[in-house]
Design a protein around this motif. Sequence first.
Motif, PDB file in Angstrom:
ATOM      1  N   HIS A   1     -14.763  -3.356  -5.650  1.00  0.00           N
ATOM      2  CA  HIS A   1     -14.402  -1.937  -5.711  1.00  0.00           C
ATOM      3  C   HIS A   1     -13.145  -1.813  -6.568  1.00  0.00           C
ATOM      4  O   HIS A   1     -12.041  -1.653  -6.062  1.00  0.00           O
ATOM      5  CB  HIS A   1     -14.155  -1.410  -4.295  1.00  0.00           C
ATOM      6  CG  HIS A   1     -13.820   0.056  -4.225  1.00  0.00           C
ATOM      7  ND1 HIS A   1     -14.398   0.993  -5.051  1.00  0.00           N
ATOM      8  CD2 HIS A   1     -12.964   0.740  -3.421  1.00  0.00           C
ATOM      9  CE1 HIS A   1     -13.928   2.183  -4.774  1.00  0.00           C
ATOM     10  NE2 HIS A   1     -13.046   2.066  -3.797  1.00  0.00           N
ATOM     11  N   PRO A   2     -13.313  -1.900  -7.905  1.00  0.00           N
ATOM     12  CA  PRO A   2     -12.140  -1.944  -8.784  1.00  0.00           C
ATOM     13  C   PRO A   2     -11.391  -0.617  -8.833  1.00  0.00           C
ATOM     14  O   PRO A   2     -11.940   0.448  -8.525  1.00  0.00           O
ATOM     15  CB  PRO A   2     -12.752  -2.258 -10.159  1.00  0.00           C
ATOM     16  CG  PRO A   2     -14.167  -2.675  -9.902  1.00  0.00           C
ATOM     17  CD  PRO A   2     -14.572  -1.992  -8.646  1.00  0.00           C
ATOM     18  N   LEU A   3     -10.152  -0.702  -9.248  1.00  0.00           N
ATOM     19  CA  LEU A   3      -9.416   0.506  -9.576  1.00  0.00           C
ATOM     20  C   LEU A   3     -10.008   1.083 -10.865  1.00  0.00           C
ATOM     21  O   LEU A   3     -10.524   0.338 -11.704  1.00  0.00           O
ATOM     22  CB  LEU A   3      -7.931   0.197  -9.777  1.00  0.00           C
ATOM     23  CG  LEU A   3      -7.159  -0.252  -8.536  1.00  0.00           C
ATOM     24  CD1 LEU A   3      -5.748  -0.680  -8.919  1.00  0.00           C
ATOM     25  CD2 LEU A   3      -7.113   0.842  -7.482  1.00  0.00           C
ATOM     26  N   PRO A   4      -9.936   2.394 -11.064  1.00  0.00           N
ATOM     27  CA  PRO A   4     -10.572   3.027 -12.229  1.00  0.00           C
ATOM     28  C   PRO A   4      -9.780   2.836 -13.516  1.00  0.00           C
ATOM     29  O   PRO A   4      -9.174   3.762 -14.047  1.00  0.00           O
ATOM     30  CB  PRO A   4     -10.639   4.503 -11.823  1.00  0.00           C
ATOM     31  CG  PRO A   4      -9.472   4.688 -10.909  1.00  0.00           C
ATOM     32  CD  PRO A   4      -9.362   3.403 -10.138  1.00  0.00           C
TER      33      PRO A   4
ATOM     34  N   LYS B   1      -3.366  -4.824  -5.752  1.00  0.00           N
ATOM     35  CA  LYS B   1      -4.626  -4.686  -5.011  1.00  0.00           C
ATOM     36  C   LYS B   1      -4.353  -4.725  -3.515  1.00  0.00           C
ATOM     37  O   LYS B   1      -3.522  -5.487  -3.035  1.00  0.00           O
ATOM     38  CB  LYS B   1      -5.589  -5.814  -5.380  1.00  0.00           C
ATOM     39  CG  LYS B   1      -7.017  -5.585  -4.914  1.00  0.00           C
ATOM     40  CD  LYS B   1      -7.660  -4.416  -5.624  1.00  0.00           C
ATOM     41  CE  LYS B   1      -9.134  -4.244  -5.272  1.00  0.00           C
ATOM     42  NZ  LYS B   1      -9.366  -3.871  -3.878  1.00  0.00           N
ATOM     43  N   ASP B   2      -5.090  -3.895  -2.812  1.00  0.00           N
ATOM     44  CA  ASP B   2      -4.939  -3.807  -1.357  1.00  0.00           C
ATOM     45  C   ASP B   2      -5.820  -4.830  -0.655  1.00  0.00           C
ATOM     46  O   ASP B   2      -6.761  -5.385  -1.223  1.00  0.00           O
ATOM     47  CB  ASP B   2      -5.321  -2.408  -0.883  1.00  0.00           C
ATOM     48  CG  ASP B   2      -6.754  -2.051  -1.246  1.00  0.00           C
ATOM     49  OD1 ASP B   2      -7.599  -1.919  -0.350  1.00  0.00           O
ATOM     50  OD2 ASP B   2      -7.043  -1.924  -2.458  1.00  0.00           O
TER      51      ASP B   2
ATOM     52  N   THR C   1     -20.678  -0.432 -15.991  1.00  0.00           N
ATOM     53  CA  THR C   1     -20.444  -1.476 -14.994  1.00  0.00           C
ATOM     54  C   THR C   1     -21.103  -1.116 -13.679  1.00  0.00           C
ATOM     55  O   THR C   1     -21.794  -1.945 -13.055  1.00  0.00           O
ATOM     56  CB  THR C   1     -18.933  -1.684 -14.781  1.00  0.00           C
ATOM     57  OG1 THR C   1     -18.314  -1.991 -16.034  1.00  0.00           O
ATOM     58  CG2 THR C   1     -18.679  -2.826 -13.810  1.00  0.00           C
ATOM     59  N   GLU C   2     -20.901   0.119 -13.230  1.00  0.00           N
ATOM     60  CA  GLU C   2     -21.457   0.547 -11.953  1.00  0.00           C
ATOM     61  C   GLU C   2     -22.982   0.613 -11.992  1.00  0.00           C
ATOM     62  O   GLU C   2     -23.650   0.448 -10.960  1.00  0.00           O
ATOM     63  CB  GLU C   2     -20.884   1.912 -11.566  1.00  0.00           C
ATOM     64  CG  GLU C   2     -19.396   1.884 -11.241  1.00  0.00           C
ATOM     65  CD  GLU C   2     -19.087   0.967 -10.061  1.00  0.00           C
ATOM     66  OE1 GLU C   2     -19.718   1.127  -8.991  1.00  0.00           O
ATOM     67  OE2 GLU C   2     -18.233   0.078 -10.214  1.00  0.00           O
TER      68      GLU C   2
ATOM     69  N   GLY D   1      -3.316   0.956   1.803  1.00  0.00           N
ATOM     70  CA  GLY D   1      -3.074   0.031   0.705  1.00  0.00           C
ATOM     71  C   GLY D   1      -3.763   0.470  -0.569  1.00  0.00           C
ATOM     72  O   GLY D   1      -3.229   0.307  -1.670  1.00  0.00           O
ATOM     73  N   ARG D   2      -4.954   1.029  -0.443  1.00  0.00           N
ATOM     74  CA  ARG D   2      -5.672   1.532  -1.616  1.00  0.00           C
ATOM     75  C   ARG D   2      -4.892   2.678  -2.265  1.00  0.00           C
ATOM     76  O   ARG D   2      -4.755   2.739  -3.493  1.00  0.00           O
ATOM     77  CB  ARG D   2      -7.059   2.010  -1.203  1.00  0.00           C
ATOM     78  CG  ARG D   2      -7.889   2.629  -2.333  1.00  0.00           C
ATOM     79  CD  ARG D   2      -8.440   1.576  -3.267  1.00  0.00           C
ATOM     80  NE  ARG D   2      -9.261   2.176  -4.330  1.00  0.00           N
ATOM     81  CZ  ARG D   2     -10.008   1.480  -5.172  1.00  0.00           C
ATOM     82  NH1 ARG D   2     -10.044   0.160  -5.088  1.00  0.00           N
ATOM     83  NH2 ARG D   2     -10.714   2.083  -6.108  1.00  0.00           N
ATOM     84  N   GLU D   3      -4.368   3.571  -1.450  1.00  0.00           N
ATOM     85  CA  GLU D   3      -3.588   4.689  -1.988  1.00  0.00           C
ATOM     86  C   GLU D   3      -2.333   4.194  -2.691  1.00  0.00           C
ATOM     87  O   GLU D   3      -1.943   4.724  -3.737  1.00  0.00           O
ATOM     88  CB  GLU D   3      -3.230   5.663  -0.869  1.00  0.00           C
ATOM     89  CG  GLU D   3      -4.432   6.447  -0.339  1.00  0.00           C
ATOM     90  CD  GLU D   3      -4.123   7.238   0.908  1.00  0.00           C
ATOM     91  OE1 GLU D   3      -4.819   8.239   1.165  1.00  0.00           O
ATOM     92  OE2 GLU D   3      -3.178   6.852   1.650  1.00  0.00           O
ATOM     93  N   MET D   4      -1.698   3.167  -2.138  1.00  0.00           N
ATOM     94  CA  MET D   4      -0.536   2.586  -2.800  1.00  0.00           C
ATOM     95  C   MET D   4      -0.928   1.968  -4.128  1.00  0.00           C
ATOM     96  O   MET D   4      -0.234   2.121  -5.143  1.00  0.00           O
ATOM     97  CB  MET D   4       0.129   1.543  -1.902  1.00  0.00           C
ATOM     98  CG  MET D   4       1.234   0.745  -2.584  1.00  0.00           C
ATOM     99  SD  MET D   4       2.622   1.740  -3.193  1.00  0.00           S
ATOM    100  CE  MET D   4       3.600   1.891  -1.678  1.00  0.00           C
ATOM    101  N   SER D   5      -2.059   1.268  -4.159  1.00  0.00           N
ATOM    102  CA  SER D   5      -2.516   0.646  -5.397  1.00  0.00           C
ATOM    103  C   SER D   5      -2.787   1.692  -6.474  1.00  0.00           C
ATOM    104  O   SER D   5      -2.437   1.498  -7.647  1.00  0.00           O
ATOM    105  CB  SER D   5      -3.780  -0.183  -5.141  1.00  0.00           C
ATOM    106  OG  SER D   5      -3.528  -1.246  -4.238  1.00  0.00           O
TER     107      SER D   5
END
Length: 407
Positions: free
Chosen positions: A23-26, A370-371, A14-15, A355-359
């Motif tokens: 910028h998806p989550l992995p 999603k953040d 994908t990348e 927010g990203r860290e929470m996600s």
Amino acid sequence: MTDRDDAQHLITLTETYAAHNYHPLPIVLREGHGAWVTDVDGRRFLDCLAGYSALNFGHGHPDLVAAAHAQLDRLTLTSRAFYSEEMALFARDLARLTGKEMVLPMNSGAEAVETAIKVARRWGYEVKGVPAHQASMVVMDGNFHGRTTTIVSFSTDEVARVGYSPYTPGFRLAKYGSLAAIDERIDDTTVAVLLEPIQGEGGVVIPPDGFLREVREMCSARGVLMIADEIQSGLARTGRTFACDHEDVVPDMYILGKALGGGILPVSAVAADRDVLGVITPGSHGSTFGGNPFAAAVGRAVVALLETGDFQDRAARLGRRLEEGLRPLVGAGLVELRVRGLWAGLDIDPGIMTGREMSVAMMERGLLAKDTHGSTIRLAPPIVASKKDIDLIVSTITEILRERRAG
């Protein structure tokens, strides 16, 4: 391992081959049923985003899948060069749901917003009598209506806007929630006020009580159209069919999308009365795929689900449960909480985590969210989620914040 089995290889593909506009989550997803999805490694996750409200009815709702399968065996595309049975019935049913006389179907939400802008401008010239090339429109700061060239011209999100000039003129920004700011920007050239009844991408930002009613009254008094972008907020997400319903407000034009396609394919539309949408004439606007029989069949099935009222009631009940569970976290890891139906914006204390860290932390515990805008996350699980699912969201977020505060 094969490409199908190796998550990291699929991420790399994908990348490598897809443009980096997200910028998806992995995580690589393979299946979805109801409120839950499964990744390529067989791990199950509770979907707390629902495709930004495109999956209000969950993954693979049987009524919607059945409608799609049945239509696939009959007819999928004609173009609007011909009439089709499903287009006729979809237009009728959606008009009845919105209480409007006409609809104009498109595909993506951004296309529907562009359509609304074109309709409003043409209405301004042909009905209101605005001088040629002078039509203006009042829009809100913090808005999100899509990312086409015209739409980013009035975006206040620099990430979406920078690098795409020259911008389309004719838009005047007003502070969201301020009637006075809107009033100051209306003049004889103004054709419409365009707003989201709740700003979704902004973090589920809910305007002050009475704001929508005041805008409705002002638009009527000043002779401009009120256009409500209900692409994310509409179709049962907030506990009512439309977010405008919370204030008993009927805009001149609804913009609909996302859940209208049932999470199966892109379906969008604008709905308005004949004195507004009647300005559109053959050749002046169109779409090869807009209103195609396949999309129309799914859209009709979505309307049928909404007509029961069950999803609106369920979103309201589950939303109350979600808010009751999360409210005690304000001041204990959350700076602010905003909830309307089964839709929540959580502002996390930036000193604790982003927010990203929470996600990512939620993902590691089996929940997908999603953040947005730094330390804010949005929660919008499918309305078919269970009470147990809602309780899992609450307990997981509570646990994450407790651990971060203690650490």
